[in-house]
Write a protein that holds these residues in place. Structure first.
Motif: not given
Length: 453
Positions: A297, A313, A316, A325, A336
């Motif tokens: 991010g 995203s 992550c 995210a 996300w």
């Protein structure tokens, strides 16, 4: 004596004598070479300040820490993300809950003060930090009156960790209303939605740029392409994410591994045909692709928004990767994807559905909705055409008057925060205020700096 000629519209009358041209105002920008995001934001900010006539000095905060502590800190962070990511998650969460940095952090920051001050030219009129550790040092120097010019923090993340908020900092500049609301909730001073800073080459691809970029990078001419990025260090479960994107059959993964050359070779052994190391022409590569999948991010997400790419995203990294995210999703800028079962439907919607169109529009609008941080920085320098001197630092009469106003503002802000939280939540009223405020730079300046312990 003949009359002086009338001035042109919009200009000041010609003076009787030609004044001596004043030297450009000098601003210091302090970043840290931890990954590439903080430095990237600092470089973009410096370029824009220079274009507006400022002289800009750059400092790397890691270099002002004593006895190589900066490099040790950076290396430890890298190893933690690589070898013990959940350990980093626990550390991130623990420090985010603290009301102030721990004793070790405070000692480390205190040790950097003298060297940081020595690196500032005598005619510096403002200092901007793009790294939380630098902000902590600058804030402490402002509170003790050792730094007498404004200190600002440019928040480079979409989520705001507690270390970003330092008492004594004059203003906190955010890229969007969501991080601005988080900073305000933590007591940040001078919260302003300034907008993002990215290289001007990041623009939506034209019909001619897309095929030319695919040819230049040796990519398929027709297939949908998913650009998978993992920061300059290439950390996180990148191989797994690439394999899962390929398995959906919806897009061909194109992976950028940054400086992780070993990861490039591992991906090629996995059968991922398009794996790159460090890429200098990221605008061109984004022109070639149809969607961005990221895990941190950071700056690359902002660049993708400017390039008109929908962003997801996925898998992550711990800490800021997950909180960013969540914040990007709240802002409506990135999906996300929390698990592999959601990968295919979300990718399909981003590539071919309404969600992709909506996110492209939101990303482009983000870059057009605010003028960037330069006007906010310039407004804080304290220098005006009439020769007004810089504002006094902590301890002076003006600072004491402001501090009394801040005390009253705390009461008003506390009541407003309770009302906002009990009705629509903090982000909604702030976003509405940002959207309707006049003047391009939208400031929510409650001046809540001071001891947050």
């Amino acid at each position: 004596m003949p009359d002086r000629p009338e001035p042109l519209p919009g200009t000041a009358p010609a003076p009787a004598t030609t004044p001596r041209r004043s030297a450009p105002q000098r601003i210091a920008v302090i970043s840290a070479s931890v990954g590439a995001g903080h430095d990237g934001a600092a470089a973009g900010l410096a370029d824009r300040l220079t274009a507006q006539g400022f002289t800009v000095d750059r400092q790397d905060f890691l270099d002002v820490l004593p006895a190589g502590a900066g490099r040790l800190l950076c290396g430890s962070y890298h190893r933690l993300l690589t070898w013990a990511p959940e350990g980093y998650q626990h550390l991130y969460r623990a420090t985010d809950r603290a009301s102030r940095p721990g004793l070790v952090w405070r000692a480390l920051f205190r040790s950097a003060e003298r060297r940081l001050l020595r690196g500032l030219a005598p005619d510096t009129c403002a200092v901007v930090s793009t790294y939380p550790g630098a902000s902590q040092v600058l804030g402490a120097l402002r509170l003790r009156g050792r730094l007498t010019v404004p200190a600002l923090t440019y928040l480079t993340d979409f989520s705001v960790h507690a270390l970003w908020i330092a008492p004594g900092i004059d203003a906190h500049l955010a890229v969007h209303a969501v991080p601005a609301a988080q900073a305000h909730a933590q007591g940040a001073a001078g919260v302003t939605v300034a907008g993002p800073v990215t290289d001007a080459r990041f623009t939506p691809a034209t019909d001619g740029q897309r095929p030319a970029a695919r040819t230049r990078f040796g990519l398929p001419a027709q297939a949908p392409l998913a650009l998978l990025v993992a920061g300059s260090w290439g950390v996180g479960p990148v191989r797994r994410a690439a394999a899962e994107i390929r398995a959906t059959g919806l897009a061909v993964p194109v992976v950028v591994c940054g400086r992780n050359t070993a990861l490039v070779e591992e991906l090629k052994q996995d059968g991922i045909a398009f794996a790159f190391g460090w890429v200098d022409d990221m605008p061109g590569l984004m022109h070639a692709c149809d969607v961005l999948v990221q895990n941190a991010g950071g700056l690359t997400s902002l660049e993708a928004f400017a390039a008109g790419l929908p962003v997801a995203s996925y898998r992550c990294i711990p800490g800021h990767g997950r909180t960013n995210a969540e914040a990007l999703e709240e802002a409506g800028l990135a999906a996300w994807i929390r698990g592999p079962e959601d990968l295919a439907p979300v990718l399909a919607d981003l590539l071919h559905g309404a969600r992709g169109s909506d996110q492209r529009a939101a990303g482009i609008a983000l870059h057009r909705s605010a003028p960037g941080p330069v006007p906010a920085v310039a407004a804080r320098t304290g220098h005006r055409p009439d020769g007004t001197p810089p504002s006094q630092g902590p301890g002076g009469p003006r600072w004491r008057r402001q501090n009394r106003r801040r005390g009253r503002a705390r009461v008003v802000a506390a009541v407003a925060a309770v009302v906002a939280t009990l009705t629509l939540g903090i982000a909604a009223p702030l976003a509405d205020a940002f959207g309707h405020a006049p003047g391009g730079i939208i400031a929510v300046t409650h001046y809540l700096d001071g001891d947050r312990s």
